[in-house]
Design a protein around this motif. Structure first.
Motif, mmCIF file in Angstrom:
data_model
loop_
_atom_site.group_PDB
_atom_site.id
_atom_site.type_symbol
_atom_site.label_atom_id
_atom_site.label_comp_id
_atom_site.label_asym_id
_atom_site.label_seq_id
_atom_site.Cartn_x
_atom_site.Cartn_y
_atom_site.Cartn_z
ATOM 1 N N THR A 92 0.840 -1.203 0.000
ATOM 2 C CA THR A 92 0.000 0.000 0.000
ATOM 3 C C THR A 92 0.871 1.248 0.000
ATOM 4 O OG1 THR A 92 -1.741 -1.170 1.177
ATOM 5 C CG2 THR A 92 -1.811 1.236 1.252
ATOM 6 N N GLY A 93 1.934 1.253 0.799
ATOM 7 C CA GLY A 93 2.856 2.386 0.833
ATOM 8 C C GLY A 93 3.522 2.615 -0.514
ATOM 9 N N LEU A 94 3.925 1.522 -1.178
ATOM 10 C CA LEU A 94 4.528 1.666 -2.510
ATOM 11 C C LEU A 94 3.510 2.186 -3.526
ATOM 12 C CD1 LEU A 94 6.765 -1.522 -2.738
ATOM 13 C CD2 LEU A 94 7.498 0.843 -2.494
ATOM 14 N N ALA A 95 2.283 1.722 -3.434
ATOM 15 C CA ALA A 95 1.244 2.211 -4.355
ATOM 16 C C ALA A 95 0.956 3.691 -4.115
ATOM 17 C CB ALA A 95 -0.028 1.386 -4.195
ATOM 18 N N LEU A 96 0.914 4.098 -2.855
ATOM 19 C CA LEU A 96 0.682 5.516 -2.557
ATOM 20 C C LEU A 96 1.837 6.384 -3.041
ATOM 21 C CD1 LEU A 96 -0.852 5.284 1.017
ATOM 22 C CD2 LEU A 96 -2.012 5.956 -1.087
ATOM 23 N N ALA A 97 3.058 5.891 -2.893
ATOM 24 C CA ALA A 97 4.216 6.645 -3.384
ATOM 25 C C ALA A 97 4.173 6.761 -4.909
ATOM 26 C CB ALA A 97 5.507 5.981 -2.935
ATOM 27 N N ALA A 98 3.807 5.685 -5.589
ATOM 28 C CA ALA A 98 3.699 5.737 -7.054
ATOM 29 C C ALA A 98 2.595 6.699 -7.475
ATOM 30 C CB ALA A 98 3.419 4.335 -7.603
ATOM 31 N N LEU A 99 1.478 6.681 -6.762
ATOM 32 C CA LEU A 99 0.390 7.610 -7.052
ATOM 33 C C LEU A 99 0.838 9.058 -6.863
ATOM 34 C CD1 LEU A 99 -2.703 7.948 -7.620
ATOM 35 C CD2 LEU A 99 -2.950 8.048 -5.137
ATOM 36 N N ALA A 100 1.609 9.329 -5.817
ATOM 37 C CA ALA A 100 2.101 10.683 -5.569
ATOM 38 C C ALA A 100 3.058 11.128 -6.678
ATOM 39 C CB ALA A 100 2.792 10.754 -4.216
ATOM 40 N N VAL A 101 3.934 10.225 -7.117
ATOM 41 C CA VAL A 101 4.887 10.575 -8.179
ATOM 42 C C VAL A 101 4.149 10.840 -9.488
ATOM 43 C CG1 VAL A 101 6.749 9.647 -9.615
ATOM 44 C CG2 VAL A 101 6.868 9.439 -7.140
ATOM 45 N N VAL A 102 3.187 9.987 -9.838
ATOM 46 C CA VAL A 102 2.424 10.182 -11.073
ATOM 47 C C VAL A 102 1.650 11.499 -11.022
ATOM 48 C CG1 VAL A 102 0.478 9.284 -12.419
ATOM 49 C CG2 VAL A 102 2.289 7.757 -11.672
ATOM 50 N N VAL A 106 2.151 14.651 -13.604
ATOM 51 C CA VAL A 106 1.040 15.210 -14.388
ATOM 52 C C VAL A 106 0.905 16.703 -14.113
ATOM 53 C CG1 VAL A 106 -1.475 15.189 -14.638
ATOM 54 C CG2 VAL A 106 -0.203 13.045 -14.636
ATOM 55 N N ILE A 107 0.979 17.110 -12.865
ATOM 56 C CA ILE A 107 0.899 18.535 -12.533
ATOM 57 C C ILE A 107 2.051 19.299 -13.173
ATOM 58 C CG2 ILE A 107 1.121 20.189 -10.627
ATOM 59 C CD1 ILE A 107 -0.498 18.193 -8.928
ATOM 60 N N GLY A 108 3.252 18.741 -13.144
ATOM 61 C CA GLY A 108 4.413 19.397 -13.758
ATOM 62 C C GLY A 108 4.266 19.531 -15.263
ATOM 63 N N VAL A 109 3.760 18.501 -15.926
ATOM 64 C CA VAL A 109 3.579 18.557 -17.382
ATOM 65 C C VAL A 109 2.520 19.589 -17.743
ATOM 66 C CG1 VAL A 109 2.715 17.227 -19.360
ATOM 67 C CG2 VAL A 109 4.411 16.232 -17.836
ATOM 68 N N VAL A 110 1.439 19.642 -16.989
ATOM 69 C CA VAL A 110 0.384 20.623 -17.274
ATOM 70 C C VAL A 110 0.913 22.039 -17.072
ATOM 71 C CG1 VAL A 110 -1.844 21.493 -16.451
ATOM 72 C CG2 VAL A 110 -1.521 19.057 -16.831
ATOM 73 N N ARG A 111 1.651 22.272 -16.017
ATOM 74 C CA ARG A 111 2.208 23.615 -15.790
ATOM 75 C C ARG A 111 3.232 23.983 -16.856
ATOM 76 N NH1 ARG A 111 2.791 24.878 -9.391
ATOM 77 N NH2 ARG A 111 0.590 24.625 -8.932
ATOM 78 N N TYR A 112 4.020 23.009 -17.278
ATOM 79 C CA TYR A 112 5.010 23.278 -18.323
ATOM 80 C C TYR A 112 4.307 23.598 -19.646
ATOM 81 C CZ TYR A 112 8.994 22.673 -21.413
ATOM 82 O OH TYR A 112 9.977 22.865 -22.353
ATOM 83 N N ALA A 113 3.194 22.918 -19.917
ATOM 84 C CA ALA A 113 2.458 23.162 -21.164
ATOM 85 C C ALA A 113 1.792 24.529 -21.157
ATOM 86 C CB ALA A 113 1.412 22.080 -21.374
ATOM 87 N N GLU A 114 1.435 25.056 -19.999
ATOM 88 C CA GLU A 114 0.785 26.362 -19.912
ATOM 89 C C GLU A 114 1.784 27.516 -19.960
ATOM 90 O OE1 GLU A 114 -1.427 26.181 -16.321
ATOM 91 O OE2 GLU A 114 -3.062 25.040 -17.208
ATOM 92 N N ALA A 115 3.058 27.243 -19.796
ATOM 93 C CA ALA A 115 4.067 28.304 -19.787
ATOM 94 C C ALA A 115 4.222 28.883 -21.197
ATOM 95 C CB ALA A 115 5.403 27.758 -19.309
ATOM 96 N N PRO A 116 4.458 30.182 -21.315
ATOM 97 C CA PRO A 116 4.629 30.784 -22.648
ATOM 98 C C PRO A 116 5.960 30.339 -23.265
ATOM 99 C CG PRO A 116 5.046 32.421 -20.947
ATOM 100 C CD PRO A 116 4.550 31.187 -20.257
#
Length: 126
Positions: A92-102, A106-116
């Motif tokens: 469960t801890g490994l799954a939660l860590a993988a979920l946090a990394v994913v 995703v948040i980083g890719v979305v923010r990078y895509a919104e940058a001019p």
């Protein structure tokens, strides 16, 4: 009522077990099972912070060793329930860590895509 079936009051008969050999060891709790449970709990509690990867991985490695030792002991090491719970919490801890990394990726890719892109000039420059 049911005819022909009766129940006798009192305790149920207990199956008689043969006496143990005097040289047989006493059943003992496996200390690695306790460690797996503790590390799995730490891994599950800190999994979302990605810090749970290390204790969860150590818990899974110790669980493998504990299972081998329990098998080799011939049933004289106890603690299999604690071992199973610790393994589940480690996964469960490994799954939660993988979920946090994913989620962070995703948040980083979305923010990078919104940058001019390119250089941002003022409105009076051609």
């Amino acid at each position: 009522m049911m005819d022909g079936m009766t129940t006798a009051p009192g305790q149920l008969p207990v199956a008689h077990q043969p006496p143990r050999h005097p040289l047989d060891p006493d059943p003992a709790p496996a200390t690695k099972a306790r460690a797996v449970f503790a590390l799995g709990l730490i891994g599950a509690l800190t999994g979302l912070f990605v810090g749970g990867v290390v204790p969860a991985t150590v818990a899974l490695q110790l669980a493998r060793q504990a299972r081998r030792e329990a098998y080799a002991s011939g049933g004289y090491l106890t603690g299999s329930a604690r071992l199973r719970r610790g393994e589940r919490m480690a996964w469960t801890g490994l799954a939660l860590a993988a979920l946090a990394v994913v989620t962070l990726v995703v948040i980083g890719v979305v923010r990078y895509a919104e940058a001019p892109f390119g250089q941002d000039f003022s409105s009076n420059v051609d």
